[in-house]
Design an enzyme around this catalytic site. Sequence first.
Site, PDB file in Angstrom:
ATOM      1  N   LYS A 157       0.819  -1.220   0.000  1.00 58.58           N
ATOM      2  CA  LYS A 157       0.000   0.000   0.000  1.00 58.58           C
ATOM      3  C   LYS A 157       0.860   1.280   0.000  1.00 58.58           C
ATOM      4  CE  LYS A 157      -2.138  -1.887   3.459  1.00 58.58           C
ATOM      5  NZ  LYS A 157      -1.806  -3.312   3.240  1.00 58.58           N
ATOM      6  N   ILE A 158       1.880   1.306   0.890  1.00 60.02           N
ATOM      7  CA  ILE A 158       2.682   2.537   1.001  1.00 60.02           C
ATOM      8  C   ILE A 158       3.640   2.652  -0.186  1.00 60.02           C
ATOM      9  CG2 ILE A 158       4.414   3.745   2.402  1.00 60.02           C
ATOM     10  CD1 ILE A 158       3.086   2.378   4.872  1.00 60.02           C
ATOM     11  N   ASP A 177       9.443  -6.647  -5.388  1.00 60.20           N
ATOM     12  CA  ASP A 177       8.462  -7.181  -4.444  1.00 60.20           C
ATOM     13  C   ASP A 177       8.166  -8.585  -4.926  1.00 60.20           C
ATOM     14  OD1 ASP A 177       5.872  -7.835  -3.162  1.00 60.20           O
ATOM     15  OD2 ASP A 177       5.850  -5.728  -2.580  1.00 60.20           O
ATOM     16  N   PRO A 209       7.760  -5.023   5.064  1.00 56.20           N
ATOM     17  CA  PRO A 209       7.668  -5.304   6.505  1.00 56.20           C
ATOM     18  C   PRO A 209       8.954  -5.895   7.057  1.00 56.20           C
ATOM     19  CG  PRO A 209       6.477  -6.970   5.251  1.00 56.20           C
ATOM     20  CD  PRO A 209       6.983  -5.972   4.252  1.00 56.20           C
ATOM     21  N   THR A 235      11.446   4.487   5.889  1.00 52.20           N
ATOM     22  CA  THR A 235      10.288   4.891   6.715  1.00 52.20           C
ATOM     23  C   THR A 235       9.524   3.647   7.158  1.00 52.20           C
ATOM     24  OG1 THR A 235       8.938   5.106   4.709  1.00 52.20           O
ATOM     25  CG2 THR A 235       9.929   7.129   5.577  1.00 52.20           C
ATOM     26  N   SER A 236      10.189   2.471   7.055  1.00 57.45           N
ATOM     27  CA  SER A 236       9.455   1.225   7.296  1.00 57.45           C
ATOM     28  C   SER A 236       9.679   0.684   8.706  1.00 57.45           C
ATOM     29  CB  SER A 236       9.849   0.203   6.237  1.00 57.45           C
ATOM     30  OG  SER A 236       8.711  -0.388   5.710  1.00 57.45           O
ATOM     31  N   ASP A 261      13.062   7.502   9.258  1.00 57.97           N
ATOM     32  CA  ASP A 261      11.974   7.819  10.182  1.00 57.97           C
ATOM     33  C   ASP A 261      11.883   6.736  11.255  1.00 57.97           C
ATOM     34  OD1 ASP A 261       9.641   9.386  10.969  1.00 57.97           O
ATOM     35  OD2 ASP A 261       8.455   7.646  10.364  1.00 57.97           O
ATOM     36  N   HIS A 298       9.849   8.533  13.902  1.00 54.49           N
ATOM     37  CA  HIS A 298       8.674   7.698  13.599  1.00 54.49           C
ATOM     38  C   HIS A 298       7.406   8.552  13.507  1.00 54.49           C
ATOM     39  CE1 HIS A 298       7.600   3.203  13.679  1.00 54.49           C
ATOM     40  NE2 HIS A 298       6.642   3.846  13.045  1.00 54.49           N
TER      41      HIS A 298
HETATM   42  P1  NAI Z   1       1.876  -3.842   2.846  1.00 52.60           P
HETATM   43  O1  NAI Z   1       1.684  -5.131   3.559  1.00 52.60           O
HETATM   44  O2  NAI Z   1       0.723  -3.236   2.103  1.00 52.60           O
HETATM   45  O3  NAI Z   1       3.090  -3.965   1.809  1.00 52.60           O
HETATM   46  C1  NAI Z   1       4.306  -4.572   2.101  1.00 52.60           C
HETATM   47  C2  NAI Z   1       4.861  -5.113   0.798  1.00 52.60           C
HETATM   48  O4  NAI Z   1       6.176  -5.616   1.047  1.00 52.60           O
HETATM   49  C3  NAI Z   1       4.022  -6.261   0.217  1.00 52.60           C
HETATM   50  O5  NAI Z   1       3.683  -5.985  -1.127  1.00 52.60           O
HETATM   51  C4  NAI Z   1       4.960  -7.474   0.325  1.00 52.60           C
HETATM   52  O6  NAI Z   1       4.771  -8.400  -0.743  1.00 52.60           O
HETATM   53  C5  NAI Z   1       6.311  -6.777   0.261  1.00 52.60           C
HETATM   54  N1  NAI Z   1       7.412  -7.602   0.727  1.00 52.60           N
HETATM   55  C6  NAI Z   1       7.418  -8.538   1.700  1.00 52.60           C
HETATM   56  N2  NAI Z   1       8.648  -9.079   1.813  1.00 52.60           N
HETATM   57  C7  NAI Z   1       9.432  -8.471   0.875  1.00 52.60           C
HETATM   58  C8  NAI Z   1      10.803  -8.586   0.491  1.00 52.60           C
HETATM   59  N3  NAI Z   1      11.619  -9.462   1.097  1.00 52.60           N
HETATM   60  N4  NAI Z   1      11.259  -7.782  -0.500  1.00 52.60           N
HETATM   61  C9  NAI Z   1      10.440  -6.891  -1.121  1.00 52.60           C
HETATM   62  N5  NAI Z   1       9.126  -6.745  -0.802  1.00 52.60           N
HETATM   63  C10 NAI Z   1       8.647  -7.517   0.187  1.00 52.60           C
HETATM   64  O7  NAI Z   1       2.441  -2.837   3.940  1.00 52.60           O
HETATM   65  P2  NAI Z   1       2.387  -1.238   3.920  1.00 52.60           P
HETATM   66  O8  NAI Z   1       1.101  -0.777   4.516  1.00 52.60           O
HETATM   67  O9  NAI Z   1       2.771  -0.751   2.580  1.00 52.60           O
HETATM   68  O10 NAI Z   1       3.530  -0.891   4.983  1.00 52.60           O
HETATM   69  C11 NAI Z   1       4.898  -1.188   4.732  1.00 52.60           C
HETATM   70  C12 NAI Z   1       5.658  -1.035   6.028  1.00 52.60           C
HETATM   71  O11 NAI Z   1       5.688   0.345   6.395  1.00 52.60           O
HETATM   72  C13 NAI Z   1       5.002  -1.730   7.237  1.00 52.60           C
HETATM   73  O12 NAI Z   1       5.405  -3.092   7.329  1.00 52.60           O
HETATM   74  C14 NAI Z   1       5.494  -0.931   8.391  1.00 52.60           C
HETATM   75  O13 NAI Z   1       6.652  -1.575   8.903  1.00 52.60           O
HETATM   76  C15 NAI Z   1       5.880   0.414   7.788  1.00 52.60           C
HETATM   77  N6  NAI Z   1       5.075   1.533   8.306  1.00 52.60           N
HETATM   78  C16 NAI Z   1       5.740   2.608   8.836  1.00 52.60           C
HETATM   79  C17 NAI Z   1       5.021   3.689   9.326  1.00 52.60           C
HETATM   80  C18 NAI Z   1       5.701   4.907   9.883  1.00 52.60           C
HETATM   81  O14 NAI Z   1       5.050   5.740  10.508  1.00 52.60           O
HETATM   82  N7  NAI Z   1       6.993   5.092   9.688  1.00 52.60           N
HETATM   83  C19 NAI Z   1       3.560   3.694   9.324  1.00 52.60           C
HETATM   84  C20 NAI Z   1       2.970   2.522   8.695  1.00 52.60           C
HETATM   85  C21 NAI Z   1       3.718   1.479   8.229  1.00 52.60           C
END
Ligand code: NAI
Length: 356
Positions: A157-158, A177, A209, A235-236, A261, A298
């Site tokens: 999503k992000i 991905d 993640p 930012t992950s 972040d 963060h």
């Molecule tokens: P999401 O679950 O929608 O997307 C994560 C993507 O990473 C998926 O498409 C998955 O297939 C992919 N992925 C998994 N393992 C992988 C790998 N080894 N190599 C490449 N891609 C891989 O998650 P979303 O919502 O996009 O969030 C991503 C991350 O952002 C979260 O896991 C969280 O840790 C972080 N986050 C940070 C925030 C902040 O305030 N700094 C706020 C919200 C999320």
Amino acid sequence: MDAMKVAVFSTKSYDREFLSRANVSWGHDLTFFEARLKESTASLAAGFGAVCVFVNDVLDAPVIKKLAALGVRMVSLRCAGFNNVDLCQAYHSGLRVGRVPAYSPHGVAEHAVALMMALNRRLVRASNRVREGNFSLEGLEGFEIFGKTIGVLGTGKIGECFARILLGFGARVIAFDPYENPGLKAAGVEYLPLPEVIAKSDIISLHLPLTPDTRHLIDARAIEQMKKGVMLINTSRGALVDTSAVIEGLKSGRIGALALDVYEEEGDLFFQDLSNSAIQDDVFARLLTFPNVLITGHQAFFTDTALLNIAETALGNIAAFEKGSLDPKNEVSCDHIDKQRNCGRPCGRPAGSSRS
Ligand code: NAI
């Protein structure tokens, strides 16, 4: 039915404000604790049916066991990432875990872009100079994003939002991905194997993640493969990056700029005012000495839209749990991890089995 008693950990003024506002329609019995949930504070949850927690609360096996023994039956995360929860132990202790899978993908992606632009155009340094009446441009040179190659690791999503913004800048966006996003491909994003994305990008942004597989994905070996002067944005989750290796990369000039972040050991630092104390973390302190490093604590998620969505979904998950109808999209379990091959420990439950 009596209102669910919920112990809300790690609360700040904004959590209390948004959760209280959202709770008018949910009607839970919320008690706010400033303390982080960890082994020494878990006893605060005595008498509560659910705990509501945030990113740096610790829900490892001892804490989960303690919560279960105290009668807690549900963990409601106020975040998307769930790397801080021992899901196998939660399963074995009979605790259900809900999260907020998407509260503001745009907000996080926009913050990653804000970091990228501020770092590239040296906005913090420029602003400080102007305030002091120093209008020299020496050392403020940036580069144009237009035409540059941006590597996006993780296009969920992000990552998708981030990639689309960068396409709008006129950049070439390449991505890795394991699951390709057809919409992004149609929009012009090129999927490549991980080593190629790492080697070809002028800017690399992490949106995947933290799992046992992705821990220290960016290590000394990966950094060695990067273009000289690459900009790295995280930012992950902090532990996606081996911070010591990144420091070496900054010293050698392989990494030309770093925006964070999140930080591996952020649990003892972030979300607190430590401005009157000495920072005990020497690695973090070293990061702060580089002129080409920009760090926020963060805050990528921190928008009004996100806080409202987080409060609504976190409290809604508790209500759904009470009714026995926790949305599978919002529930995280060992099963969920197994499907992504991240668990690494047998949970004793056949894949795909339902718990309700
Ligand atoms: P999401 O679950 O929608 O997307 C994560 C993507 O990473 C998926 O498409 C998955 O297939 C992919 N992925 C998994 N393992 C992988 C790998 N080894 N190599 C490449 N891609 C891989 O998650 P979303 O919502 O996009 O969030 C991503 C991350 O952002 C979260 O896991 C969280 O840790 C972080 N986050 C940070 C925030 C902040 O305030 N700094 C706020 C919200 C999320």
